[in-house]
Design an enzyme around this catalytic site. Structure first.
Site, PDB file in Angstrom:
ATOM      1  N   LYS A 187      40.968 -42.663  15.086  1.00  0.00           N
ATOM      2  CA  LYS A 187      41.052 -41.594  16.109  1.00  0.00           C
ATOM      3  C   LYS A 187      42.044 -40.724  15.957  1.00  0.00           C
ATOM      4  O   LYS A 187      41.974 -39.306  16.220  1.00  0.00           O
ATOM      5  CB  LYS A 187      41.291 -42.210  17.361  1.00  0.00           C
TER       6      LYS A 187
ATOM      7  N   ASN B 224      29.861 -38.828  17.857  1.00  0.00           N
ATOM      8  CA  ASN B 224      30.608 -39.722  18.905  1.00  0.00           C
ATOM      9  C   ASN B 224      30.248 -41.272  18.405  1.00  0.00           C
ATOM     10  O   ASN B 224      31.060 -41.833  19.043  1.00  0.00           O
ATOM     11  CB  ASN B 224      29.447 -39.446  20.144  1.00  0.00           C
TER      12      ASN B 224
ATOM     13  N   THR C 190      31.903 -49.034  28.905  1.00  0.00           N
ATOM     14  CA  THR C 190      30.721 -48.994  28.003  1.00  0.00           C
ATOM     15  C   THR C 190      30.395 -50.332  27.157  1.00  0.00           C
ATOM     16  O   THR C 190      31.320 -51.240  27.358  1.00  0.00           O
ATOM     17  CB  THR C 190      30.730 -47.724  26.753  1.00  0.00           C
TER      18      THR C 190
ATOM     19  N   TYR D 173      41.280 -48.522  14.405  1.00  0.00           N
ATOM     20  CA  TYR D 173      40.599 -47.758  15.522  1.00  0.00           C
ATOM     21  C   TYR D 173      41.585 -46.637  15.698  1.00  0.00           C
ATOM     22  O   TYR D 173      41.140 -45.355  15.446  1.00  0.00           O
ATOM     23  CB  TYR D 173      40.428 -48.475  16.611  1.00  0.00           C
TER      24      TYR D 173
HETATM   25  P1  NAD Z   1      28.712 -47.772  22.881  1.00  0.00           P
HETATM   26  O1  NAD Z   1      29.143 -48.981  22.082  1.00  0.00           O
HETATM   27  O2  NAD Z   1      28.151 -47.869  23.850  1.00  0.00           O
HETATM   28  O3  NAD Z   1      28.563 -46.506  21.935  1.00  0.00           O
HETATM   29  C1  NAD Z   1      28.606 -46.412  20.557  1.00  0.00           C
HETATM   30  C2  NAD Z   1      27.247 -45.914  19.971  1.00  0.00           C
HETATM   31  O4  NAD Z   1      27.485 -45.764  18.380  1.00  0.00           O
HETATM   32  C3  NAD Z   1      26.287 -47.114  19.891  1.00  0.00           C
HETATM   33  O5  NAD Z   1      25.037 -46.540  20.204  1.00  0.00           O
HETATM   34  C4  NAD Z   1      26.265 -47.538  18.475  1.00  0.00           C
HETATM   35  O6  NAD Z   1      25.050 -47.942  18.346  1.00  0.00           O
HETATM   36  C5  NAD Z   1      26.333 -46.188  17.662  1.00  0.00           C
HETATM   37  N1  NAD Z   1      27.133 -46.665  16.507  1.00  0.00           N
HETATM   38  C6  NAD Z   1      27.749 -47.591  16.140  1.00  0.00           C
HETATM   39  N2  NAD Z   1      28.163 -47.424  14.634  1.00  0.00           N
HETATM   40  C7  NAD Z   1      27.261 -46.442  14.095  1.00  0.00           C
HETATM   41  C8  NAD Z   1      27.026 -45.889  12.884  1.00  0.00           C
HETATM   42  N3  NAD Z   1      27.717 -46.519  11.864  1.00  0.00           N
HETATM   43  N4  NAD Z   1      26.087 -45.056  12.777  1.00  0.00           N
HETATM   44  C9  NAD Z   1      25.423 -44.560  13.812  1.00  0.00           C
HETATM   45  N5  NAD Z   1      25.501 -45.240  15.197  1.00  0.00           N
HETATM   46  C10 NAD Z   1      26.534 -45.920  15.373  1.00  0.00           C
HETATM   47  O7  NAD Z   1      30.498 -47.311  23.098  1.00  0.00           O
HETATM   48  P2  NAD Z   1      31.049 -45.926  23.645  1.00  0.00           P
HETATM   49  O8  NAD Z   1      32.227 -46.418  24.475  1.00  0.00           O
HETATM   50  O9  NAD Z   1      30.066 -45.348  24.366  1.00  0.00           O
HETATM   51  O10 NAD Z   1      31.647 -45.117  22.369  1.00  0.00           O
HETATM   52  C11 NAD Z   1      31.172 -43.891  21.951  1.00  0.00           C
HETATM   53  C12 NAD Z   1      32.539 -43.227  21.379  1.00  0.00           C
HETATM   54  O11 NAD Z   1      33.339 -43.152  22.334  1.00  0.00           O
HETATM   55  C13 NAD Z   1      33.101 -43.848  20.343  1.00  0.00           C
HETATM   56  O12 NAD Z   1      33.444 -43.293  19.258  1.00  0.00           O
HETATM   57  C14 NAD Z   1      34.221 -44.467  20.800  1.00  0.00           C
HETATM   58  O13 NAD Z   1      35.283 -44.819  19.981  1.00  0.00           O
HETATM   59  C15 NAD Z   1      34.569 -43.535  21.880  1.00  0.00           C
HETATM   60  N6  NAD Z   1      35.636 -44.080  23.055  1.00  0.00           N
HETATM   61  C16 NAD Z   1      35.036 -44.921  23.722  1.00  0.00           C
HETATM   62  C17 NAD Z   1      36.032 -45.369  24.672  1.00  0.00           C
HETATM   63  C18 NAD Z   1      35.780 -46.659  25.598  1.00  0.00           C
HETATM   64  O14 NAD Z   1      36.639 -47.028  26.192  1.00  0.00           O
HETATM   65  N7  NAD Z   1      34.645 -46.902  25.792  1.00  0.00           N
HETATM   66  C19 NAD Z   1      37.259 -44.782  24.754  1.00  0.00           C
HETATM   67  C20 NAD Z   1      37.591 -43.766  23.902  1.00  0.00           C
HETATM   68  C21 NAD Z   1      36.751 -43.335  23.049  1.00  0.00           C
END
Ligand code: NAD
Length: 250
Positions: A161, A91, A192, A157
């Site tokens: 994905k 994730n 988030t 990005y």
């Molecule tokens: P977030 O920033 O709250 O969480 C991301 C987490 O990943 C954080 O805890 C961060 O410290 C950790 N992280 C980042 N780079 C890292 C690395 N190199 N090694 C280990 N940990 C790392 O954001 P989120 O929205 O919860 O994102 C989680 C996933 O969901 C991501 O892959 C994101 O692309 C995906 N996503 C998010 C959304 C959105 O709108 N928030 C939409 C679609 C997909």
């Protein structure tokens, strides 16, 4: 609390915040021992302590998913501490900067791909053999609606994905005979810390792309993720499952 994941160990990368934290909580509430792997070890340990205080079993470890060795150590720790690894949620991700492809800094493109795509490969590379050794299990890769749609200004990005979905299909074909299900989840935009740089105009534009008329919640994504990891999803293999308020239906 339910017992759906009793006796199972799950590794959640990027589990200290947002969607990953909601997934870690959801799995722990259903009985899983959860290893939260985060770039910032203190945040990972804090998230694990919070889950433990809520009555779950969790451990926080420091691991940057762009570094294969660090991911290997996180998987080894999960197996050493809890005896086996059955479930993985790949994730961890970053948003990266915005910019047209012709102006996007190449170093930033590499940085986003290193975490968002190569990081998922590292996680699969190290968790799949461990899950096979445990007798089978399931994996969810966190893709995005931007894995099936372009998005102007986010070349790295969207590339990462889209790549995750290809990697998911390939790993599913390879590991289905070995008892591991591999699926991808595609959230729409979710409230988030990832979206912290979005101003009011950007939020209004993005909201308009969701027929549901709002962003999703981390818990809504966690519910689908938990379902795909559970035995209820026993015939679901190699798929991409949207949880996007209708974004990709357009
Ligand atoms: P977030 O920033 O709250 O969480 C991301 C987490 O990943 C954080 O805890 C961060 O410290 C950790 N992280 C980042 N780079 C890292 C690395 N190199 N090694 C280990 N940990 C790392 O954001 P989120 O929205 O919860 O994102 C989680 C996933 O969901 C991501 O892959 C994101 O692309 C995906 N996503 C998010 C959304 C959105 O709108 N928030 C939409 C679609 C997909």
């Amino acid at each position: 609390m339910s017992t759906e994941f009793e006796g199972k160990t799950a590794l959640v990368t990027g589990g200290s915040s947002g969607i990953g934290l909601a997934v870690a909580r959801r799995l722990a509430r259903a009985g899983a021992a959860v290893v939260i792997a985060g770039r910032d070890g203190d945040n990972a340990r804090k998230a694990a302590a919070d889950i433990t205080a809520e009555g779950g079993r969790a451990l926080g470890v420091s691991a940057d998913v762009s570094d294969a060795d660090q991911v290997a150590r996180a998987v080894d720790t999960a197996v050493d501490v809890f005896g086996a690894l059955h479930l993985a949620v790949n994730n961890a991700g970053i948003a990266g900067p915005r910019g047209l492809t012709g102006e996007f800094p190449p170093a930033e493109f590499h940085r986003v791909i290193s975490t968002n795509l190569i990081g998922v490969f590292h996680s699969l590379h190290h968790t799949l053999p461990a899950i096979v050794a445990a007798g089978g299990g399931a994996v969810v890769n966190m893709a995005s609606v931007l894995g099936v749609r372009g998005f102007a200004g986010s070349p790295a990005y969207t590339t990462a994905k889209h790549g995750i979905i290809g990697l998911t299909k390939t790993a599913a074909l390879e590991y289905a005979p070995l008892g591991v299900r591999v699926n991808a989840v595609g959230p729409g935009f979710v409230e988030t810390p990832l979206l912290k740089d979005f101003d009011a105009d950007a939020r209004a534009y993005v909201t308009s792309l969701h027929p549901a008329g709002r962003f999703g919640t981390p818990e809504e994504v966690a519910e689908l993720t938990a379902f795909l990891l559970s035995d209820k999803a026993s015939f679901m293999q190699g798929g991409y499952y949207a949880v996007d308020g209708g974004y990709a239906a357009a």
